[in-house]
Write an enzyme that holds these catalytic residues in place. Sequence first.
Site, PDB file in Angstrom:
ATOM      1  CG  HIS A 190      -1.967  -1.080   1.166  1.00  0.00           C
ATOM      2  ND1 HIS A 190      -2.836  -1.241   0.119  1.00  0.00           N
ATOM      3  CD2 HIS A 190      -2.250  -2.071   2.049  1.00  0.00           C
ATOM      4  CE1 HIS A 190      -3.614  -2.292   0.346  1.00  0.00           C
ATOM      5  NE2 HIS A 190      -3.274  -2.821   1.513  1.00  0.00           N
ATOM      6  CG  ASP A 198      -2.863  -8.463   0.425  1.00  0.00           C
ATOM      7  OD1 ASP A 198      -2.063  -8.864   1.289  1.00  0.00           O
ATOM      8  OD2 ASP A 198      -3.872  -7.774   0.686  1.00  0.00           O
ATOM      9  CG  HIS A 225      -6.417  -5.408   1.851  1.00  0.00           C
ATOM     10  ND1 HIS A 225      -5.888  -6.411   2.630  1.00  0.00           N
ATOM     11  CD2 HIS A 225      -7.487  -4.904   2.520  1.00  0.00           C
ATOM     12  CE1 HIS A 225      -6.604  -6.509   3.747  1.00  0.00           C
ATOM     13  NE2 HIS A 225      -7.585  -5.612   3.701  1.00  0.00           N
ATOM     14  CG  ASP A 255      -5.052 -10.147   2.999  1.00  0.00           C
ATOM     15  OD1 ASP A 255      -4.750 -10.595   1.870  1.00  0.00           O
ATOM     16  OD2 ASP A 255      -4.729  -9.009   3.395  1.00  0.00           O
TER      17      ASP A 255
HETATM   18 ZN   LIG Z   1      -4.058  -7.314   2.516  1.00  0.00          ZN
END
Ligand SMILES: [Zn+2]
Lengths: 567, 452
Positions: free
Chosen positions: B113, B152, B154, B241
């Site tokens: 991120h 991931d 996200h 995740d």
């Molecule tokens: Zn993540």
Amino acid sequence: MYVGVDVGGTFTDAVLLEKNHVLATAKVPTKGGEELLISILEALDSVLRDVDPARLKRVVFSTTIITNFIASHKYDDVALLLIPGPGLDCNYFNFNAKTHILSGAIDYRGREIITLKEEEIEAVLSELALEGFNKIGVVGKFSPRNTAHEKKVAAIVKGRYPDWHVELGSRIGVQLNFPRRVHTTYLTCATYEPYHKFVDSVRQALVKREICADIYILKADGGTMPLDNSEELPVETIFSGPAASTLGVQALIPPRETAVVVDVGGTTTDLALILSGQPLLSAKGARVENRLTQVRALAVKSVPVGGDSVLKCSGNGIDILPERLGMAYCMGGPVPTPTDALRVLELTRLGDEERAREAMNLLGNVLGMGTEEVAEKVINMVVGKITSEVQNMFLEWEREPAYRVWEILHKHKVRPEMVVGVGGGAAGFISLVAGELGCRSIIPRYASVANAIGAAVAMPTLQINLRADTEQGYYIIQEEGFQGSIKNRRSFNKQNALDLAREWLIKRAQKYGVEVVPAEIEIIRQEAFNMIRGWVTTGKLFDVTIQTPRGIIERIGLGEDTLWLDQ
Amino acid sequence: MAGSINKKTGLIFFPAFDWAISPTHPEREERLLYTRDQIFEEGIMDLPQVVEYTPSLAAIHDIARVHFCVPRVEEQITEAHLIAAGAGILLVDEVISGRIENGFSMIRPPGHHAMRVVHGNRGFCNINNEAIMVDYLRSRHGIKRVAIIDTDAHHGDGTQDIFWHDPDVLFISLHQDGRTIFPGTGFTYELGGPGAFARTVNIPLLPGTTDESLHYILDNLILPVLNDFKPEFIINSAGQDNHYTDPLGSMKITAQGYARLTEKLRPDVAVLEGGYAIETALPHVNMAIILALAGLDYSGVREPDYWPGRFKETPERTKEVRRMVDELLGYWEKRDNYKPDPRNIRGNYYLREKEIFYDTEYFVENQVEKLRLCTDCQGYLAIESSVDSTYGRKGILCISIPFSACPKCREEAINLYLRQKGTGKYRYIYLQDKSEDAFMGYNTNNNEEWYS
Ligand SMILES: [Zn+2]
Ligand SMILES: [Zn+2]
């Protein structure tokens, strides 16, 4: 007075120490089998002569003969009952033994995730009985976190076959490494009887000479344990040979020194490191034959070159073969060896000079090189092999994995200050190896019996590994296979965990007849983790490893007479 | 094929047992504890197919090659970040030198991120471990084309931001639909800048997506696109995740699903990203990835509550996934005939405005990004960035010269830097010259200039 006896494959060495003086030394050939007792007696008699046995405070033995037993596979077959559960296929690790896989699984927190099947165990046992097995290793994945499955299986075995010898992995391999736990358990089963015979010979020898001092055996990590307790964990004593000579060197050099111990033998050169006065332990455990074990051992490396290695021409060069065909040529042997090269260059006074020159010429004639030229080439090769392995050992030590930020930040380069030579072939090579490494070289006066000195000065060590899980409310003392409950789950903290481990160490020490000063207990590892589930602390995990201090009882007097600086 | 020529899989396990964002934060000391227990107990590090490395620290310079850290790199990172980034760099070196077949950097803290400009921690990340590896590969090993596959849950919005204009880096992110999870981006229409169209591929998945859809996407979209792109190096941002037990994500991927994904993708280096089911997922998923990388049988790795066929895809989801794959393949096929929206073009420059939310410390950054449209190179980039109240009202200016910059772009970028140093318009001015591997910063308050 202390006595150290090192029972090696070729020689049995003994020393008698008083305060920091060597009073007597002995070296006698080791006789195998039933005659082992004779060798031990000869060595003892030689150092004790007119000494009243009542004056002896302790006698410490070290031995490599168990290692030799394993190498020659002179032991009964062992069957393994494994409970691996899901995960990596066990077949990737060659356990090299009759192996049965049992249903059942424990997870990393010690929770049962698959139950045992009793009828399956019964069936396996019937099969083993038919095949004539009576030595069984029972090993489960994550068994150090919950011993219940292993204990249940052992109880079933004992119920049906009370005479069978059963070992549990959770008691033998307390670290998290299932394959190593299996190998270690296997070796414990396999060496149980040969070790028992060795201990018997030792006991008889002591009775015959009316010695009633404390008797210890050296372990691979350089600590000792009382002979009587050692039968529980014979594998701890395998590989104690290198530990003996390293401790011997530790006793013979000034304190806090960083040194390389180079033990040049017939066809191998063993290397060990002493960092700031402490012998370096291997990070994971000893390799015994092809088995990676959990046995704590000193970090030692064996280089396949020695004074009697066979030299042979190959193409435009010379090969050093990892074998021995007899003595060096200059001492009447059949083929050229590195010792002959040393003799030609006058780095040793052993053997006949003319024969040594002849040996080098045997090679030189083929390669079109002069006598001295060949000798120099050979010596450079040997020294090169040894020094590069020494450098590797330091690199490996620096590169040992670290799992915390501060450990990575505190990694630093260490280089040796001195090279210490022990062993028969050391004399000629040590100064050259030291020169390459930029250090001083030393050959201690008692280098040839450094192993027996090491045994004599070694101190008892005991360890306790504690695991506490406050969420589940239990703790385990791994060495004792004890599982207890934590009463004050909410308030149980790091200090409580440490105190509990100390209590158990002191208890264990009493059982082993070892004196412990609580203030001297060393903390090897202390981990504490908060368990957070959904932003709330639900428990704590503690892992504590403590031990009695490592070290040696005495240093041997450091006068002109004990330290020989090899120029 | 992994292990086929007896080369090993390199592992760096760095759980940072003494580092946390805060005591109860998901990114805390305990995160890789059970993973450690599992891989140690399985004896993974003793396998002849595996070699374990100790991480070394990344240099500040390696970070400045990618990021504009405000005010300086040293103030945005801790030692743990240098170790996590250094682990990736070490594995890159080992793979390129041929000493290992592939590697897995099991490290924390994560990084995907973290964007090009760094004002603070976003989505548990400060610096982008994968981007640092990519630019290190290009600077130190002369590698040109790299693919990053982010798996991931996200959206890898930081990595996307960094390579948005870079036609030589293919970024594919597969994640839970941004309407249902942080950071709220990663839709199919986010496709990269004018010179790098479709080199950013976003695959948003509905909550509840299973292994079946994941593998449909791999087989029909990701692998064919990789095959066309022909990267010299593949990095997998291996977040975990998407696992069916993850407390932050809502997907239904299993350890077996992850293992097969790794086996198909064959990354040169996998880098751990998120994954917060620290007991129920991480020990199994990490094992699965290691075994798949090392070419070992992973069929025995399974969660205690898993059975084959436990998660079934719904017909609607299957249909939607197929539609999306077709849509994305359509963009991919048109990748070289893209005309940028004229509304974003001012003269010779392409403009992009962004608002970036920093969830950890709760503030908003505003950016105006200006790319020079150049026929000879990908063009240099100038970014104006400001954060209310942090450095007063003045913003900062970040100028980035790409590796393959043409002389004209480079000259213009350097002149811009020199000129703006005197105007007093910005609080800090940065010049990141990747073509010369020189990274500098300037503080207009005290006229101090430095190299990173
Ligand atoms: Zn993540
Ligand atoms: Zn240009």
